[in-house]
Design an enzyme around this catalytic site. Structure first.
Site, PDB file in Angstrom:
ATOM      1  N   SER A 304       1.782   1.409  -0.660  1.00 21.55           N
ATOM      2  CA  SER A 304       3.033   2.124  -0.909  1.00 21.55           C
ATOM      3  C   SER A 304       3.561   2.796   0.355  1.00 21.55           C
ATOM      4  CB  SER A 304       2.809   3.125  -2.048  1.00 21.55           C
ATOM      5  OG  SER A 304       4.011   3.704  -2.466  1.00 21.55           O
ATOM      6  N   ASP A 315       7.492  -3.996  12.278  1.00 25.97           N
ATOM      7  CA  ASP A 315       8.770  -4.713  12.388  1.00 25.97           C
ATOM      8  C   ASP A 315       9.594  -4.243  13.582  1.00 25.97           C
ATOM      9  OD1 ASP A 315       8.096  -6.124  10.171  1.00 25.97           O
ATOM     10  OD2 ASP A 315       9.765  -5.456   8.922  1.00 25.97           O
ATOM     11  N   LYS A 329       1.740  -2.989  -2.330  1.00 28.11           N
ATOM     12  CA  LYS A 329       2.531  -2.339  -3.386  1.00 28.11           C
ATOM     13  C   LYS A 329       3.910  -2.009  -2.819  1.00 28.11           C
ATOM     14  CE  LYS A 329       2.889   1.712  -6.388  1.00 28.11           C
ATOM     15  NZ  LYS A 329       4.197   2.162  -5.867  1.00 28.11           N
TER      16      LYS A 329
END
Length: 558
Positions: A304, A315, A329
């Site tokens: 999460s 990224d 998740k």
């Protein structure tokens, strides 16, 4: 009968009325056909509920029946969509605020008994001397035998300023010990340790921050931890440890991430069924550490909010993600208030990393869960052109597996042998000196303790052989009994030999449990860093800046 019917009718009307009111004034505005189905099924459910409560052959508990119906309905959805009753609201406060009214005892079951796993430093239980390993036998004149963990938490928690009496049994004490603990606001730290790891150099030290959870204060605590580290020496690298961190608040993950990424960077976005769920979160402040090399440690329990941080760092090519693939998740929950101090925690959207990928690794449908196959998943590119995949959690840039666990270690852990020996050790030891280490003598004493107490810890091989032996006996194959006995003896000898072969790992297990009886969590974390293979790998990466740069370049395969 009229009174019961009227009461049930009022309950149904209250439930239906409040839900319909929420439909009109809340976030959900269904289409006409959806609204018709919604109203029709409410009426059917309400009528069935009323008939059961008022006319079933045996008296029914209206609250329990309603809760059963709600639970059955939610079982068709993902496991994160849950009903939160009044008793569970304390858990919600822990998730969102990192605090609750209680005595600060982490409890669990060991050997079938309610046992203190660790007292929280600074809370009432810790200050009054409750120890890890204490077995709770009574709470407020109520026997702990037969109580569920939910019952225990409910009894220990309550309004700050009130007291709760508990009775514990402690190994080495001939009589039970009574404590009167004062409930207070227990504050759970997001950052449980911050310090330096590895050797320092002329260009500075490697900072380390252990982030345990993501409550509202997570960003501030990480910021303060970094500031304290900078006061001690310059940073040539920083490790953010998210291993075992199950997540928390999305906003807290954004607060932490923007300490490192350029201002204006997309950190995460959310998209769901309704337009209101579409939102993009960007960094709105100048980063605290814009250029310091960064490693984020993750494992299969990082989920999460942890994955939001790791995904954004990856990224945006801001740092190296190290460890093993995370949990996966990628679902967003919101909490909606319901009548009578209850709530509904409901999945409303998925979140996406800056490159646009979802990291959700499990599909939920009709109460069933299926993992996304490895062959499925689209590819995306990081800011620097590196290839990353979706629907598989966050796959690390550098894979560092934990040291393999021997079968002997697993057998001892399954029976909580290290835990119970630490109780035995603490019962005859008042304190330990700074720099305490488990040595060969302690390991030998542990081995003798297992033998003296006939502590059974069968390995998988022994269990399989026992089953095979029983099957042979049942089928009348008595002629193989000698061979079976030889195999059993060989396995026992192998287990004895494994004590020597895996002595280092066994000492570390014992040391962690013994330290838990004498020192606070922050000191225990600091001690385990000395032999943490992933922390060592991170430090080694900072020692080789050229390799760090290659990993983050588009030409690298990670």
């Amino acid at each position: 009968m009229f009174r019961r019917t009227a009461t049930a009718s009022l309950v149904v009307l209250a439930v239906v009325g409040s839900l319909l009111a929420g439909t009109f004034v809340g976030f959900l505005m269904p289409r006409d056909d959806d609204f018709f189905e919604l109203r029709k099924n409410f009426q059917i459910f309400g009528a069935a509920y009323e008939e059961l409560v008022t006319g079933y052959v045996q008296p029914l508990d209206p609250e329990h029946l309603m809760r059963t119906g709600i639970d059955a309905m939610l079982a068709e959805l993902d496991p994160y969509t849950t009903f939160i009753d009044e008793a569970d609201n304390a858990d919600l406060n822990i998730i969102t605020r990192g605090r609750y009214g209680g005595v600060g005892l982490n409890v669990g079951k060991r050997g079938g008994k309610i046992t203190v796993l660790s007292p929280i430093e600074g809370a009432s239980g810790y200050k009054q001397g409750v120890r890890a390993g204490d077995v709770i036998v009574r709470i407020e004149d109520q026997s702990a035998e037969g109580l569920s963990m939910t019952d225990v938490r409910t009894l220990l928690r309550g309004e700050p300023g009130t007291t709760v009496e508990i009775v514990v049994e402690r190994q080495g004490s001939t009589t039970p010990i009574e404590f009167t603990l004062t409930r207070e606001q227990v504050e759970l730290d997001n950052v449980t340790f911050a310090g330096f790891v590895g050797p320092s150099s002329d260009v500075g030290g490697v900072g380390y921050v252990k982030l345990e959870r993501f409550t509202r204060e997570a960003g501030g605590e990480v910021r303060d931890a970094i500031r304290d580290l900078q006061k001690q020496r310059s940073l040539r690298g920083l490790v953010i440890d998210l291993r075992g961190n199950p997540g928390g608040l999305l906003d807290a993950a954004v607060d932490v991430t923007e300490l490192f990424v350029p201002r204006g960077s997309v950190i995460v976005s959310t998209r769901g069924r309704l337009p209101e769920t579409e939102r993009t979160y960007r960094s709105d402040r100048v980063p605290m550490l814009p250029d310091v090399p960064l490693v984020v440690l993750v494992d299969g329990f990082s989920a999460s909010a942890s994955e939001i941080v790791a995904g954004a760092v990856q990224d945006l090519d801001r740092g190296v993600v190290m460890g093993v693939t995370t949990y996966g998740k990628g679902l967003v929950q919101v909490v909606r208030s319901l009548p009578h101090n209850t709530s509904l925690k409901m999945t409303t959207a998925k979140y996406y990393t800056p490159s646009g990928r979802s990291i959700q690794s499990i599909n939920y449908s009709g109460g069933e869960s299926t993992a996304v196959p490895d062959s499925v998943g689209r590819t995306f590119e990081t800011a620097g052109g590196r290839t990353v995949r979706d629907q598989h959690g966050i796959e690390p840039d550098v894979i560092v597996e934990e040291l393999p666990t021997s079968e002997l270690e697993q057998a001892l852990q399954r029976r909580a042998a290290f835990f119970f020996y630490a109780n035995h050790f603490a019962a005859r030891t008042d304190s330990i000196h700074d720099g305490f280490r488990v040595n060969d003598t302690t390991l030998l004493e542990f081995r003798r303790w297992l033998e003296e107490n006939r502590f059974a810890y069968p390995t998988d091989a022994e269990t399989a052989l026992d089953k095979l032996s029983t099957r042979f006996a049942d089928d009348g194959y008595d002629d193989v009994s000698d061979e079976v006995a030889e195999l059993q003896q060989a396995l026992r000898q192998e287990k004895i030999d494994e004590f020597d072969e895996h002595a280092t790992a066994l000492k570390r297990h014992l040391e962690r449990e013994i330290l838990a009886r004498f020192v606070p969590e922050s000191q225990r974390i600091e001690r385990t860093l000395d032999y943490d293979v992933r922390v060592a790998a991170a430090v080694d990466l900072f020692d080789h800046p050229d390799r760090y740069a290659r990993i983050l370049s588009s030409s690298s395969d990670g």
